[in-house]
Design an enzyme around this catalytic site. Structure first.
Site, PDB file in Angstrom:
ATOM      1  N   GLY A  77       0.842  -1.199   0.000  1.00  0.00           N
ATOM      2  CA  GLY A  77       0.000   0.000   0.000  1.00  0.00           C
ATOM      3  C   GLY A  77       0.875   1.245   0.000  1.00  0.00           C
ATOM      4  N   GLN A  79       1.518   3.577   2.037  1.00  0.00           N
ATOM      5  CA  GLN A  79       2.374   3.803   3.213  1.00  0.00           C
ATOM      6  C   GLN A  79       3.084   2.518   3.647  1.00  0.00           C
ATOM      7  OE1 GLN A  79       3.489   6.380   4.902  1.00  0.00           O
ATOM      8  NE2 GLN A  79       2.410   7.831   3.606  1.00  0.00           N
ATOM      9  N   SER A  80       3.398   1.657   2.692  1.00  0.00           N
ATOM     10  CA  SER A  80       4.048   0.384   3.033  1.00  0.00           C
ATOM     11  C   SER A  80       5.424   0.608   3.668  1.00  0.00           C
ATOM     12  CB  SER A  80       4.197  -0.453   1.756  1.00  0.00           C
ATOM     13  OG  SER A  80       5.068  -1.533   1.979  1.00  0.00           O
ATOM     14  N   ASN A  81       5.629  -0.017   4.807  1.00  0.00           N
ATOM     15  CA  ASN A  81       6.956  -0.012   5.437  1.00  0.00           C
ATOM     16  C   ASN A  81       7.861  -1.028   4.754  1.00  0.00           C
ATOM     17  OD1 ASN A  81       6.403   1.774   7.849  1.00  0.00           O
ATOM     18  ND2 ASN A  81       4.784   0.244   8.073  1.00  0.00           N
TER      19      ASN A  81
END
Ligand SMILES: Cc1ncc(COP(=O)(O)O)c(C=O)c1O
Length: 330
Positions: A77, A79-81
């Site tokens: 997504g 805001q994927s870490n």
């Protein structure tokens, strides 16, 4: 013939072992025994601001190197870490990196995207897609790279293959050495790979409580399946018991803020000086608090909260107003 320990085949990317710290003030607030509640600081794994994905990437990058890959490919997504840390791992190892992100490119980057810009992987904006739509877009990007003559190594969302989950088999062993009497580990479930690795490493599904953050629709199938495959890969017995997943904490969906996560962020910050994030660790802590309040966690249950990281998302512009709201309105 000497057999090689499957857990030894890794590239070192993370600061390990991560600290295990008591949370005495939060334990007291929740009516738990003084030494019953701990936090495993996997937010401190070091790679590009840290988080759980560093442990998985150690195994995935080893496999990529063995395959002679020149490019890591993965997705998530907006805001994927995981993609942030995959891009960092690629840079450290001198590989190229392509990341596929769900949604449309925002005009101004915030949160993880600021770090993605800095790490500078090839970024593919795939439009609004569900979990398996993003997996398909990762496949598509991988095939395009092959056509361009590259040697890509594709990793699923969250690095959630059995190879990636080996990172959490190793974490379970590390935790056992730090605290031999752990009854329960509480973690966020995004792709479910962390949960699967922990269950494989601890040998018992009853020792892990996963808190669904609303990313993957079929966690109830994926977590036990991946735990079994990961245990096999690690040369361990299949974990006993039934996977425990709390599906009541994600609110309106993945990345959508909730009141109980806001309370969890508040309690962790004010009682322990511990910063959680709204997407993963805040919802996981909300799951721990709910389990204590309804008695699934008892006063003397030895609980370890796995802090999986995710801090950059706290700086995403979408949470700026929400963070100003205080639980209870004070
Ligand atoms: C900060 C953070 N915590 C927890 C998770 C969940 O881990 P997993 O995908 O292994 O379930 C993720 C990624 O999805 C994450 O980025």
């Amino acid at each position: 013939m000497r057999t090689v320990d499957p857990l030894s085949r890794r590239v070192a990317l993370a600061h390990l072992p991560t600290p295990l710290e008591p949370m005495r003030r939060l334990a007291a607030h929740l009516g738990m025994a003084d030494d019953a509640l701990w936090v495993k600081r996997d937010d401190c794994t070091g790679l590009a601001a840290g988080g759980n994905k560093a442990r998985k990437l150690e195994y995935l990058c080893e496999e990529a190197t063995v395959h002679g890959a020149d490019t890591l490919v993965t997705g998530g997504g907006r805001q994927s870490n995981h993609v942030r840390m995959a891009a960092a791992a690629a840079n450290k190892l001198g590989l190229r990196c392509t990341i596929v992100l769900g949604g449309a490119e925002p005009s101004v980057p915030s949160g993880n995207l600021v770090l993605d810009e800095l790490l500078a992987p090839e970024m593919v904006w795939a439009g609004t897609l569900d979990y398996y739509g993003i997996e398909a877009a990762i496949d598509h990007a991988t095939r395009r790279l092959i056509d361009e003559g590259r040697r890509p190594y594709a990793m699923p969302i969250g690095g959630a293959s059995p190879v990636g989950a080996l990172g959490y088999v190793r974490a379970a062993q590390e935790l056992r050495e730090q605290h031999p009497d752990v009854d329960l580990v509480v973690t966020a479930d995004g792709s479910g790979g962390t949960h699967a690795g922990l269950a494989a490493g601890l040998g018992n599904h009853g020792r892990v409580l996963g808190v669904d953050v609303g990313a993957r629709p079929d966690l109830d199938v994926q977590v036990p399946e991946k735990a079994t495959e990961t245990a096999r890969l690690a040369g361990l017995a299949e974990p006993t018991g039934t996977a425990q997943i709390d599906h009541d904490r994600f609110g309106a969906g993945y990345g959508e803020p909730t009141d109980d996560a806001r309370e969890a962020l508040d309690l962790a910050a004010r009682l322990e000086g511990l910063i959680l994030d709204p997407v993963y660790s805040g919802k996981a802590m909300a799951g721990l608090i709910a389990a204590r309040r309804d008695g699934r966690i008892e006063r003397d249950t030895n609980v370890v909260f796995l802090h999986t990281g995710g801090l950059p998302a706290l700086f995403a512009s979408s949470f700026a107003e929400w963070i100003k709201t205080r639980p209870g309105g004070n």
